[in-house]
Design a protein around this motif. Structure first.
Motif: not given
Length: 379
Positions: A352-358, A362-365, A368-369
């Motif tokens: 749950g630290l990173l959102d990914t697509d192709k 993007k770093v998640t909230a 960042r914490r």
């Protein structure tokens, strides 16, 4: 592989006195500052570094320290004019200078603008006398407020206010009062960061009592909300800005851009897309050695190993709130995504630290914490 945007960092190492939390290459003034001699060496250093970049355009400049505002406006003007004769400096280049809000320095803000500075970064750190004394700062609360007003009055197109939280024995209300004072002064940009205890500092050998983790988390959560309510958008772990006032120089660092570094101990990073290499440089650290005529300014120059590039890229890029285009990784490192990197990205996403697509990451909230946990996936 492509050459990224290029910046220039200029280091001026002197300050009135060294703060107990500071691990930067800075030196308290013992007598007078050799301003003219140092300016001449800076420009000679730059002339030598210019050979590394050819006609590549330099888009941003950051004059840091130390306390660069201890230099005279004439000295700063000589540095900027000397840059223009030695490198291809963009006509609209962002030129930032760090400054302290003491009476001497803030009284020169308008003259620094006249010298060519178009962005100031004012090191306030706190508006409370008790904390300022604990941090070893030489200005008081009144000078801090007056310094920001002087930055407004000087007509500099944009400026930053540096503010710390998590200070010795600081409460939630105390930290938020500091932040409210900063917001009321209406800076265009606010660097709001937590005090950390660094090795080789007085605070490291005699650590002060800092707030516990629960208080630190409350400060960050409630402070972030107040900044958003006041019209400041977070774009980096510790940086907030009003629309159109992000620091272009720091963005280039975090986007894995290139930068020359001139002055005592200054670091540089230069990409050679033709050779497929990234080189990191460090200049001679001590002013006396740096200004010795029979030795080079360059202390070390090391090509970054390919195995180290993934971590270096993500360590910088994942400090930013904005998504990272996947194509940037390949273009700026010259490497395809290996199985090891793909596995690290998958691990970060699973946690749950990173959102990914192709197209992007993007770093998640949560990421960042727990940024250190995110980066540890790539070690």
């Amino acid at each position: 592989m492509r050459n990224p945007p290029l910046s220039l960092y200029v280091h001026i190492p002197w300050c009135v006195q060294k703060c107990p939390y500071c691990d930067f290459n800075s030196h308290g003034v013992k007598s007078s500052i050799p301003e003219s001699a140092y300016v001449a060496h800076l420009l000679d250093d730059l002339a030598q570094d210019a050979k590394r970049i050819g006609q590549r355009e330099v888009e941003t400049v950051f004059i840091g320290g130390g306390t660069p505002s201890l230099f005279s406006p004439d000295g700063i003007a000589q540095i900027i004019e000397g840059m223009k004769r030695r490198i291809n400096l963009a006509k609209d280049a962002e030129i930032t200078m760090e400054a302290n809000p003491g009476t001497l320095e803030s009284g020169r803000f308008a003259a620094f603008k006249q010298a060519g500075i178009n962005r100031l970064s004012v090191g306030v750190q706190s508006f409370q006398t008790t904390h300022l004394k604990a941090l070893g700062r030489i200005h008081d609360a009144t000078q801090a407020i007056d310094g920001i007003k002087q930055a407004h009055d000087a007509g500099v197109p944009t400026f930053n206010l540096d503010l710390m939280h998590g200070l010795p024995e600081q409460s939630l209300d105390n930290a938020l009062n500091d932040l409210n004072t900063a917001i009321d002064l209406n800076p265009y940009h606010l660097s709001w960061y937590q005090l950390t205890i660094e090795p080789n500092t007085p605070f490291y050998s005699k650590p002060p009592e800092l707030p516990d983790d629960d208080i630190l988390w409350d400060i960050q959560q409630q402070g972030h909300a107040r900044l958003q309510q006041a019209g400041y958008t977070q774009y980096e772990i510790s940086a907030y800005a009003k629309e159109g006032h992000q620091c272009a120089h720091n963005l280039n660092y975090w986007r894995f851009g290139d930068y020359l570094g001139i002055g005592c101990g200054a670091h540089g990073k230069i990409t050679d897309s033709d050779a497929g290499t990234i080189t990191r440089t460090v200049k001679v650290k001590h002013p006396r050695g740096y200004m010795t005529l029979d030795r080079p300014y360059l202390d070390t120059s090391v090509e970054v190993a390919r195995d180290d590039l993934p971590f270096e890229f993500f360590m910088n890029r994942f400090r930013l709130v904005e998504p990272c285009p996947i194509e940037d990784y390949e273009a700026l490192t010259g490497m395809d995504l290996s199985n090891e990197v793909l596995q690290a990205l998958e691990n970060a996403s699973t946690q749950g630290l990173l959102d990914t697509d192709k197209h992007q990451w993007k770093v998640t909230a949560k990421g960042r914490r727990y940024l250190n946990s995110l980066l540890s996936c790539f070690v």
